[in-house]
Design an enzyme around this catalytic site. Structure first.
Site, PDB file in Angstrom:
ATOM      1  N   PHE A   1     -10.048   0.271  -0.709  1.00  0.00           N
ATOM      2  CA  PHE A   1      -9.407  -1.136   0.839  1.00  0.00           C
ATOM      3  C   PHE A   1     -10.253  -2.425   0.134  1.00  0.00           C
ATOM      4  CE2 PHE A   1      -9.348  -2.952   4.768  1.00  0.00           C
ATOM      5  CZ  PHE A   1      -8.529  -2.612   5.078  1.00  0.00           C
TER       6      PHE A   1
ATOM      7  N   ASP B   1       1.089  -1.022   0.450  1.00  0.00           N
ATOM      8  CA  ASP B   1       0.343  -0.384  -0.342  1.00  0.00           C
ATOM      9  C   ASP B   1       1.076   1.787  -0.114  1.00  0.00           C
ATOM     10  OD1 ASP B   1      -2.415   1.355   0.299  1.00  0.00           O
ATOM     11  OD2 ASP B   1      -2.059   0.935   2.240  1.00  0.00           O
TER      12      ASP B   1
HETATM   13  P1  IMP Z   1       1.674  -0.550   3.970  1.00  0.00           P
HETATM   14  O1  IMP Z   1       3.383  -0.187   4.837  1.00  0.00           O
HETATM   15  O2  IMP Z   1       0.722   0.817   3.776  1.00  0.00           O
HETATM   16  O3  IMP Z   1       2.316  -0.884   2.455  1.00  0.00           O
HETATM   17  O4  IMP Z   1       0.254  -1.634   3.996  1.00  0.00           O
HETATM   18  C1  IMP Z   1       0.867  -2.708   3.428  1.00  0.00           C
HETATM   19  C2  IMP Z   1      -0.134  -4.039   4.964  1.00  0.00           C
HETATM   20  O5  IMP Z   1      -1.100  -3.745   5.594  1.00  0.00           O
HETATM   21  C3  IMP Z   1       0.028  -4.531   4.345  1.00  0.00           C
HETATM   22  O6  IMP Z   1       0.335  -5.837   4.931  1.00  0.00           O
HETATM   23  C4  IMP Z   1      -1.767  -5.037   4.595  1.00  0.00           C
HETATM   24  O7  IMP Z   1      -1.805  -5.565   6.131  1.00  0.00           O
HETATM   25  C5  IMP Z   1      -2.174  -3.760   5.032  1.00  0.00           C
HETATM   26  N1  IMP Z   1      -3.107  -3.106   4.188  1.00  0.00           N
HETATM   27  C6  IMP Z   1      -3.096  -2.378   3.518  1.00  0.00           C
HETATM   28  N2  IMP Z   1      -3.966  -2.308   2.265  1.00  0.00           N
HETATM   29  C7  IMP Z   1      -5.243  -3.062   2.690  1.00  0.00           C
HETATM   30  C8  IMP Z   1      -6.044  -2.519   1.859  1.00  0.00           C
HETATM   31  O8  IMP Z   1      -7.131  -3.082   1.047  1.00  0.00           O
HETATM   32  N3  IMP Z   1      -6.762  -4.895   3.180  1.00  0.00           N
HETATM   33  C9  IMP Z   1      -6.251  -5.319   4.021  1.00  0.00           C
HETATM   34  N4  IMP Z   1      -4.971  -4.628   4.413  1.00  0.00           N
HETATM   35  C10 IMP Z   1      -4.257  -3.708   3.951  1.00  0.00           C
END
Ligand code: IMP
Length: 177
Positions: free
Chosen positions: A148, A99
């Protein structure tokens, strides 16, 4: 509230098969350790590693995630560390979704400090429009819009992980006052 199916089972299976094939040809001459990022990776991780014929070692790491929110807190805490010694090994980090990129950036930092020979990233999903930290995903399943999503390991507040398809999750609206 659970929304429409964004990626169905059949499409998930064909993408996992494609990624396994790409990985298989990358594994030659390597000393591979597949590290899954818990908990979201579990269904993807097992499907993927079972589709690879070359013997690979597996391990898991867990960091804190969103809790009961659909936006990141920006603070990543190590909950469970790996137990395998990755020095001089070829690490494949397996993540459900990238994300903002901050979770993987922190995990990469942690893994690289243990002197692996190489580290590559395998992710089922990516939301490029949300990226805050540049992360190179070496093996990617799908790109999705800024939605999401839940299911196939992905959760909202620990719910929906065991859904076989990937759905959009729509936050419940506050009732009008
Ligand atoms: P980042 O650190 O913002 O890249 O987020 C990564 C983590 O956030 C992933 O491993 C997921 O656990 C969670 N995450 C990010 N987007 C989603 C989503 O759309 N659905 C569920 N979990 C998410």
């Amino acid at each position: 509230m659970l929304g429409r199916v964004v990626v169905g089972r059949e499409r998930i299976s064909s993408v996992v098969a494609r990624l396994a094939e790409e990985l298989e040809s990358d594994l030659e001459g390597r000393s591979p350790v597949f590290i899954g990022v818990l908990k979201g990776c579990v269904y993807f991780f097992t499907d993927l590693t079972m589709s690879i014929k070359t013997p690979v070692e597996v391990d898991f790491i867990q960091v804190s995630s969103y809790g009961a929110s659909t936006t990141s807190s920006g603070t990543v805490v190590l909950v469970k560390d790996i137990t395998v010694d990755v020095r001089d090994r070829d690490v494949y980090l397996v993540e459900d979704i990238v994300d903002t990129g901050s979770t993987l950036a922190d995990i990469l930092h942690l893994i690289r400090a243990r002197h692996p020979r190489s580290v590559q990233i395998v992710a089922l999903l990516s939301k490029p429009s949300r990226r805050e930290i540049e992360i190179e995903v070496d093996f990617l399943g799908f790109e999705i819009d800024d939605l999401f999503v839940v299911g196939y390991g992905l959760d909202f507040a620990e719910q929906y992980r065991n859904l076989p398809d990937i759905h959009e999750y729509l936050p419940d609206r506050e009732p009008p006052v």
